[in-house]
Write a protein that holds these residues in place. Structure first.
Motif, short mmCIF file in Angstrom:
data_model
loop_
_atom_site.label_atom_id
_atom_site.label_comp_id
_atom_site.label_asym_id
_atom_site.label_seq_id
_atom_site.Cartn_x
_atom_site.Cartn_y
_atom_site.Cartn_z
N THR A 8 -1.73 -3.84 1.80
CA THR A 8 -1.29 -3.76 3.19
C THR A 8 -0.08 -2.86 3.38
N ASN A 9 0.05 -2.32 4.60
CA ASN A 9 1.25 -1.58 5.00
C ASN A 9 2.31 -2.50 5.59
N ILE A 10 1.96 -3.78 5.78
CA ILE A 10 2.91 -4.74 6.37
C ILE A 10 3.14 -5.92 5.41
N PRO A 11 3.54 -5.63 4.17
CA PRO A 11 3.69 -6.72 3.19
C PRO A 11 4.71 -7.76 3.60
N GLU A 12 5.74 -7.34 4.34
CA GLU A 12 6.80 -8.28 4.74
C GLU A 12 6.27 -9.32 5.73
N ASN B 8 4.48 6.51 -0.94
CA ASN B 8 4.35 7.00 -2.31
C ASN B 8 5.65 7.62 -2.85
N SER B 9 6.76 7.31 -2.20
CA SER B 9 8.05 7.80 -2.70
C SER B 9 8.65 6.76 -3.64
N ILE B 10 9.66 7.18 -4.41
CA ILE B 10 10.35 6.24 -5.30
C ILE B 10 11.01 5.14 -4.47
N THR B 11 11.56 5.50 -3.31
CA THR B 11 12.19 4.50 -2.45
C THR B 11 11.19 3.47 -1.96
N SER B 12 9.96 3.90 -1.66
CA SER B 12 8.94 2.95 -1.21
C SER B 12 8.60 1.95 -2.32
N LEU B 13 8.60 2.41 -3.55
CA LEU B 13 8.38 1.51 -4.69
C LEU B 13 9.56 0.54 -4.84
N GLU B 14 10.78 1.07 -4.73
CA GLU B 14 11.97 0.22 -4.81
C GLU B 14 11.93 -0.87 -3.73
N ASN B 15 11.51 -0.49 -2.52
CA ASN B 15 11.41 -1.46 -1.42
C ASN B 15 10.43 -2.57 -1.74
N ALA B 16 9.29 -2.21 -2.34
CA ALA B 16 8.29 -3.21 -2.73
C ALA B 16 8.85 -4.14 -3.81
N GLN B 17 9.62 -3.58 -4.72
CA GLN B 17 10.23 -4.39 -5.77
C GLN B 17 11.24 -5.38 -5.18
N HIS C 97 0.83 -1.19 0.00
CA HIS C 97 0.00 0.00 0.00
C HIS C 97 0.87 1.25 0.00
N ARG C 98 0.79 2.04 -1.08
CA ARG C 98 1.64 3.23 -1.27
C ARG C 98 3.12 2.86 -1.24
N GLY C 99 3.42 1.68 -1.76
CA GLY C 99 4.77 1.15 -1.70
C GLY C 99 5.03 0.52 -0.34
N TYR C 100 6.24 0.03 -0.16
CA TYR C 100 6.65 -0.54 1.13
C TYR C 100 7.44 0.53 1.87
N PHE C 101 6.70 1.34 2.63
CA PHE C 101 7.34 2.49 3.30
C PHE C 101 7.69 2.21 4.76
N GLN C 102 7.09 1.16 5.34
CA GLN C 102 7.42 0.81 6.72
C GLN C 102 8.54 -0.23 6.75
N ALA C 103 9.52 0.00 5.88
CA ALA C 103 10.67 -0.89 5.80
C ALA C 103 11.70 -0.49 6.84
N GLN C 104 12.85 -1.15 6.80
CA GLN C 104 13.96 -0.76 7.66
C GLN C 104 15.14 -0.36 6.80
N PRO C 105 15.53 0.90 6.76
CA PRO C 105 14.91 2.01 7.52
C PRO C 105 13.59 2.45 6.88
N PRO C 106 12.71 3.06 7.67
CA PRO C 106 11.43 3.54 7.12
C PRO C 106 11.66 4.65 6.10
N THR C 107 10.70 4.81 5.21
CA THR C 107 10.78 5.89 4.23
C THR C 107 9.40 6.54 4.08
N THR C 108 9.24 7.40 3.08
CA THR C 108 7.99 8.12 2.89
C THR C 108 7.06 7.34 1.96
#
Length: 277
Positions: free
Chosen positions: A268-272, A67-76, A54-65
């Motif tokens: 989801t915000n917790i895809p992992e 809908n950011s490009i980094t959140s998309l990269e994290n989901a990938q 949801h809006r990418g994987y932004f609750q990663a480690q480290p967290p990010t914003t």
């Protein structure tokens, strides 16, 4: 006995025939075994509930914003089914990625892109355009791009955003990687009108599976509480050949409940935590 009259050449001939028969039979068995495994794997994949970030994987480690490009990269990197993001349009017609109507204190539909990009995201990235997002999405064709077109102030503006979004996706040759969702029934129907091959799911939650089918849409992507209030809708939707998805599933118990009902996807915000569960 007849075999005492066989000479050496006869025995060699029979041995070769027997050996060929055994080889061909084992080859036949192996081919069908592999085919069976492939079919079983496909069936299991289709039956398995797929995960959308949801809006990418932004609750990663480290967290990010979000809908950011980094959140998309994290989901990938996580290799989920897809990554969802929100599309809006600026006052001067630029398609941008943002969930809320405002970026900082600026209303996106009433501000120019130049004004908006002056304010960076909380993770330091520049304010992303749809083109930026699609470029990153194209780097990993295995992760679907779940495009949510946000409702606008008028149907005319909604149609303009929809047409521009579809054109950009087609220009970048991302048709097979892109799927659409929206809270606006007008947007959903406009997508199917101008590009019927795209998968389109409705978000708002008030339409039954039968009504979704009658509207010509491909599925329902509803808040999980809607499915809790209407426990037969998932099975009814599947019977009608509709896609079933639910948002925003951040509770493992809710995920298990939906999975038992046979839901196709969860956002989801917790895809992992849910991936592979």
């Amino acid at each position: 006995m007849w075999f005492i009259f066989l000479n050496k050449s006869h025995i060699n001939y029979l041995y070769q025939k027997f050996r060929d028969f055994v080889f061909n039979y084992l080859n036949y068995i192996m081919k069908n075994f592999i085919l069976g495994l492939a079919v079983l794997s496909t069936v299991l994949m289709k039956a398995q509930t797929q995960i959308i970030a949801h809006r990418g994987y932004f609750q990663a480690q480290p967290p990010t914003t979000e809908n950011s490009i980094t959140s998309l990269e994290n989901a990938q990197k996580l290799k989920v089914y897809g990554s969802e993001f929100d599309v809006r349009m600026t006052k001067d017609g630029v398609l941008v990625i943002n969930h809320d109507e405002h970026h900082g204190k600026m209303e996106i539909s009433e501000a120019s892109f130049k004004e908006l990009e002056a304010l960076k995201l909380s993770n330091g990235e520049k304010f992303p355009t749809l083109k930026d997002y699609l470029k990153q999405g194209k780097n990993d064709p295995s992760v679907k791009l779940i495009v949510e077109i946000k409702p606008a102030k008028t149907p005319e503006i909604e149609n303009e955003i929809t047409q521009k979004t579809i054109k950009m996706i087609k220009d970048m040759k991302l048709e097979s990687q892109s799927e659409f969702i929206s809270f606006s029934l007008n947007i959903c129907k406009e997508i199917k009108k101008i590009a019927p091959a795209f998968k389109v799911q409705y978000l708002n939650g008030e339409l039954s599976p039968e009504q979704i089918k009658k509207e010509g849409l491909d599925g329902m992507d509803y808040h999980y509480s809607v499915f809790q209030k209407n426990p037969t809708w998932i099975s009814e939707a599947k019977t009608l050949g509709l896609i079933t998805n639910s948002w925003t599933v951040n509770d493992v118990a809710v995920y298990d409940e939906l999975k038992k009902q046979g839901i196709g996807f969860v956002t989801t915000n917790i895809p992992e935590q849910l991936k592979g569960k």
